[in-house]
Design a protein around this motif. Structure first.
Motif, mmCIF file in Angstrom:
data_model
loop_
_atom_site.group_PDB
_atom_site.id
_atom_site.type_symbol
_atom_site.label_atom_id
_atom_site.label_comp_id
_atom_site.label_asym_id
_atom_site.label_seq_id
_atom_site.Cartn_x
_atom_site.Cartn_y
_atom_site.Cartn_z
ATOM 1 N N GLN A 152 29.843 154.585 25.814
ATOM 2 C CA GLN A 152 29.298 153.498 24.995
ATOM 3 C C GLN A 152 30.156 153.259 23.743
ATOM 4 O OE1 GLN A 152 27.159 151.582 26.137
ATOM 5 N NE2 GLN A 152 25.675 152.655 27.408
ATOM 6 N N ALA A 209 29.835 149.959 21.107
ATOM 7 C CA ALA A 209 28.393 149.761 21.013
ATOM 8 C C ALA A 209 27.824 150.269 19.696
ATOM 9 C CB ALA A 209 27.695 150.456 22.179
ATOM 10 N N ARG A 231 32.945 151.037 24.548
ATOM 11 C CA ARG A 231 32.496 149.642 24.644
ATOM 12 C C ARG A 231 32.306 149.006 23.271
ATOM 13 N NH1 ARG A 231 27.422 149.019 26.204
ATOM 14 N NH2 ARG A 231 27.788 146.865 26.850
ATOM 15 N N ALA A 287 28.952 145.402 21.272
ATOM 16 C CA ALA A 287 27.859 145.586 22.226
ATOM 17 C C ALA A 287 26.731 146.344 21.537
ATOM 18 C CB ALA A 287 28.338 146.355 23.460
ATOM 19 N N PHE A 288 25.581 146.367 22.200
ATOM 20 C CA PHE A 288 24.455 147.191 21.771
ATOM 21 C C PHE A 288 24.220 148.284 22.805
ATOM 22 C CE2 PHE A 288 22.734 143.191 19.649
ATOM 23 C CZ PHE A 288 22.992 143.632 18.368
ATOM 24 N N ALA A 289 23.723 149.424 22.340
ATOM 25 C CA ALA A 289 23.201 150.471 23.213
ATOM 26 C C ALA A 289 22.169 151.229 22.397
ATOM 27 C CB ALA A 289 24.306 151.403 23.704
ATOM 28 N N SER A 331 22.502 150.688 27.744
ATOM 29 C CA SER A 331 22.514 149.304 27.283
ATOM 30 C C SER A 331 21.106 148.728 27.372
ATOM 31 C CB SER A 331 23.465 148.469 28.144
ATOM 32 O OG SER A 331 24.785 148.956 28.058
#
Length: 278
Positions: free
Chosen positions: A236, A241, A239, A23-25, A39
């Motif tokens: 995060q 991230a 996740r 994922a990205f954050a 996010s």
């Protein structure tokens, strides 16, 4: 002010993320979010405005060109302006601030109150000029709390691309775009398949692009309302991230360079605010 503006959204919430991440954050270098991350916003908004006639577009674009200096591919330059100077460049537009604010209100990102959009637009409008744009993101200072908007004044044969979100949007004069600038983005030729190719911007009338631009600063509650709440970095990290604050992008493709070196980017110990590491 027109009430018949065409507004559409483009999904930008499914991301191509490099291993070992999922994922990205984006974190912040401001103290208020030193231990948090959010996010990316999952939509790009496009409003086809009709409040700038061809003469007004040309007048604003000419004024913008006179205030910037761009010479080569991926040069990007900003110039501050005033509401009075904008009115002089586009005298047939009765209320430029109100027209832009009305278009932005269609996105709903600040909520339903018209005054919030007008206040945001009136606070600052800049000219933005470029000669194409290699892939980059904008994350410093307060920008992690913002969405950017751009209003195309002079564009031809160019598309706005967010490679990790699968967004490719051919631009036309009068298009207003709202997007999360913490994601990699660039300006490419449509024929180049989503790549930012320097040689495609070497010469010709369509080399330069001119925009008006500004920021929409969101509160924590507004970020939560649009689905991108600020969360503790531990959430995060769970996740998987990658922190967009420290990502570096290949100019041409947008690929993230050396992603495995960023494995600790979402830890409290790697805070971006001096003196706040625990």
């Amino acid at each position: 002010m027109s009430t018949n503006l065409a507004h559409r959204t483009i999904a930008a919430g499914v991301h191509q993320v490099p291993q070992p991440f999922s994922a990205f954050a984006v974190r912040s270098d401001e103290a208020q979010h030193a231990s948090d991350a959010r996010s990316p916003y999952g939509l790009v908004h496009v409003v086809q405005t009709d409040f700038l006639d061809p003469g007004s577009l040309a007048g604003l674009a000419a004024e913008g060109r006179s205030r910037v200096q761009i010479e080569a591919f991926s040069d990007i330059d900003y110039a501050t302006t005033t509401l009075a100077a904008l009115a002089a460049a586009a005298p047939r537009v009765v209320d430029l601030v109100g027209s832009i604010a009305g278009a932005l209100q269609l996105t709903g990102v600040l909520g339903p109150e018209p005054a919030d959009y007008r206040r945001s637009v009136a606070t600052r409008i800049d000219y933005l000029a470029c000669c194409g744009a290699g892939f980059h993101n904008d994350v410093s200072r307060h920008w992690s709390r913002c969405l950017f908007w751009v209003l195309a004044l002079a564009v031809a044969d160019v598309e706005f691309v967010m490679p990790h979100a699968g967004v490719r949007l051919v631009l036309a004069p009068g298009d207003l775009v709202v997007f999360d600038q913490t994601m990699a983005h660039g300006l490419c030729r449509p024929a180049d398949g989503g790549q930012a190719v320097a040689g495609s911007f070497d010469a010709g009338q369509a080399c330069h692009q001119i925009f008006l631009t500004g920021e929409l600063v969101l509160t924590d509650a507004q970020w939560a309302a649009i689905g991108s709440p600020w969360l503790p970095v531990e959430a995060q990290e769970r996740r998987g991230a990658l922190d967009l604050m420290v990502a570096e992008f290949d100019d041409r493709s947008g690929a993230i360079k050396r992603p495995r070196a960023l494995r600790d980017s979402m830890k409290r110990s790697t805070c971006h605010v001096d003196g706040l590491t625990g």
